[in-house]
Motif scaffolding. Structure first.
Motif, PDB file in Angstrom:
ATOM      1  N   ARG A  36       0.847  -1.195   0.000  1.00 29.72           N
ATOM      2  CA  ARG A  36       0.000   0.000   0.000  1.00 29.72           C
ATOM      3  C   ARG A  36       0.882   1.245   0.000  1.00 29.72           C
ATOM      4  NH1 ARG A  36      -3.269   2.603   4.461  1.00 29.72           N
ATOM      5  NH2 ARG A  36      -2.104   4.423   3.775  1.00 29.72           N
ATOM      6  N   LYS A  41      -3.461  12.369   0.009  1.00 30.43           N
ATOM      7  CA  LYS A  41      -3.806  12.173   1.415  1.00 30.43           C
ATOM      8  C   LYS A  41      -4.884  13.152   1.871  1.00 30.43           C
ATOM      9  CE  LYS A  41      -2.261   9.591   3.478  1.00 30.43           C
ATOM     10  NZ  LYS A  41      -2.728   8.175   3.491  1.00 30.43           N
ATOM     11  N   ALA A  96     -12.176   6.492   4.152  1.00 34.99           N
ATOM     12  CA  ALA A  96     -13.301   6.681   5.078  1.00 34.99           C
ATOM     13  C   ALA A  96     -13.986   8.039   4.888  1.00 34.99           C
ATOM     14  CB  ALA A  96     -12.790   6.553   6.507  1.00 34.99           C
ATOM     15  N   ARG A 152     -11.887   0.101   9.447  1.00 33.79           N
ATOM     16  CA  ARG A 152     -10.816   0.956   9.978  1.00 33.79           C
ATOM     17  C   ARG A 152     -11.265   1.703  11.235  1.00 33.79           C
ATOM     18  NH1 ARG A 152     -12.043   6.109  10.539  1.00 33.79           N
ATOM     19  NH2 ARG A 152     -10.215   7.058   9.541  1.00 33.79           N
TER      20      ARG A 152
HETATM   21  C1  PEP Z   1      -5.092   5.660   4.995  1.00 33.50           C
HETATM   22  O1  PEP Z   1      -5.306   4.464   4.785  1.00 33.50           O
HETATM   23  O2  PEP Z   1      -3.955   6.158   5.057  1.00 33.50           O
HETATM   24  C2  PEP Z   1      -6.238   6.551   5.274  1.00 33.50           C
HETATM   25  C3  PEP Z   1      -6.210   7.852   5.064  1.00 33.50           C
HETATM   26  O3  PEP Z   1      -7.255   5.856   5.780  1.00 33.50           O
HETATM   27  P1  PEP Z   1      -8.746   6.266   6.260  1.00 33.50           P
HETATM   28  O4  PEP Z   1      -9.494   6.665   5.036  1.00 33.50           O
HETATM   29  O5  PEP Z   1      -9.214   4.977   6.850  1.00 33.50           O
HETATM   30  O6  PEP Z   1      -8.603   7.355   7.271  1.00 33.50           O
END
Ligand code: PEP
Ligand code: MN
Length: 348
Positions: A36, A41, A96, A152
């Motif tokens: 991954r 981000k 998420a 998560r």
């Molecule tokens: C991630 O996997 O780095 C991430 C941002 O995850 P999530 O969407 O679960 O916060």
């Protein structure tokens, strides 16, 4: 996709050296099946590191070529989808923060119509089972066949030992309602390294089909989620210490494990509530002290207990249980307040 799946790699792809070094180390760990790396981000604050974008995709592709590990990254817009496909990313996950928005999910499903690629759908930030189910259904309707859900954890209205409270009963119910593999992202559930091992084992005991664990060649220097990332050596140890039981869907053991997971969540909530109650009780103690009021006010306590017994009865709880539990809680409260009264000075 082959399950069980172990997805490992950094929260964010930061530089060519970082992703290549991490990928090479991960390729030496036999249980790891997929790499991954976050390219775009989603950050809470605008000045935080937001990912390397297209440049990072080229590094991720290079990492795959050097190690043979298939790659997965997060996509949040149709443009991300187009770029990820252009750089031969092998699978995609939906984050998420994206899953909370059905418009975004639909746009992604439309962008992927006719593409045969695995898509992993994380649970939404909020503990909303229907929103999660709905997101998966949008991809199913767009014809995507290789889907999986990623658990998560969920935002919770109080502090908990976890970054995102697991609420195991939600992913368990999801897998009872939809026939999709479940992957547990223990890193985003825990938010720290200390809880990872136990949480990963718990996920396996509840019959998860895979794990996602953030792993960085130099975790303390990570640009995102530094506290929860582990080094490849730590990951190797963690995986070696896990007990991968044979999956026994529908078996007594599986049913029991789900129920025990639910009990653990409830106990954890009970503990937090007790701690909060003691804290409020201490504040009351200080107030009583400064206003010269006695600690025990029997009339008020008797009324509270009667009310609790009546409410408990309506909920199917025996008066004996209510009396026992609340007498113990009340006693602890009185002792705490008495200690405050006895203390020489006001505590402020
Ligand atoms: C991630 O996997 O780095 C991430 C941002 O995850 P999530 O969407 O679960 O916060
Ligand atoms: Mn992360």
């Amino acid at each position: 996709m082959k399950y069980p799946i172990i997805i490992a790699g950094p929260c964010s792809v930061e530089s060519e050296e970082q992703i290549l070094a991490t990928a090479r180390a991960l390729a030496q760990i036999p249980q790891v099946t997929m790499l991954r790396g976050g390219i775009w981000k989603p950050r809470t604050r605008p000045d935080a590191f937001e990912g390397r974008g297209e440049q990072g995709l080229a590094w991720l592709r290079e990492a795959k070529q050097q190690t043979g590990l298939p790659t997965v990254t997060e996509v949040a817009t149709p443009e991300h989808v187009e770029l990820a496909l252009r750089y031969d990313i092998d699978a995609l996950w939906i984050g998420a923060r994206t899953v909370v928005n059905p418009f975004s999910v639909q746009q992604l499903a439309d962008a992927l119509r006719g593409v045969d690629i695995p898509v992993f759908i994380k649970n939404p930030v909020s503990p909303d089972l229907n929103l999660w189910l709905g997101a998966i259904e949008r991809f199913q309707k767009a014809g995507l066949m290789q889907l999986a859900a990623i658990h998560r954890g969920f935002s919770y209205y109080k502090e908990t030992p976890y970054r995102n409270f697991p609420m195991w009963e939600i992913p368990i119910e999801l897998t009872q309602r939809l026939n999709v593999p479940l992957i547990t992202d223990v890193s985003h559930i825990c938010g720290n390294r200390e809880l990872l091992q136990a949480t990963a084992q718990k996920a396996l005991d509840l019959a998860t089909d895979g794990l996602m664990i953030e792993c960085h060649i130099n975790p303390d220097a990570a640009l995102t989620d530094a506290k929860q990332q582990v080094s490849p050596e730590e990951l190797k140890l963690l995986l070696a210490n896990l007990n991968f039981r044979a999956k026994q869907t529908g078996s007594v053991e599986h049913d029991l494990a789900s129920l025990r997971g639910e009990i653990d969540d409830i106990d954890s909530e009970l503990l937090q509530l007790l701690a909060r109650r003691m804290e409020v009780s201490a504040q009351i103690g200080e107030y009583k002290k400064s206003h010269n009021v006695t600690v025990v006010q029997m009339d008020r306590w008797k009324k509270i207990l009667d009310d609790h017994v009546a409410t408990g009865k309506e909920m199917g709880l025996s008066p004996e249980l209510i009396n026992k539990v609340f007498e113990a809680v009340h006693q602890a409260s009185i002792e705490r307040q008495s200690r405050i009264m006895e203390a020489g000075e006001d505590i402020d």
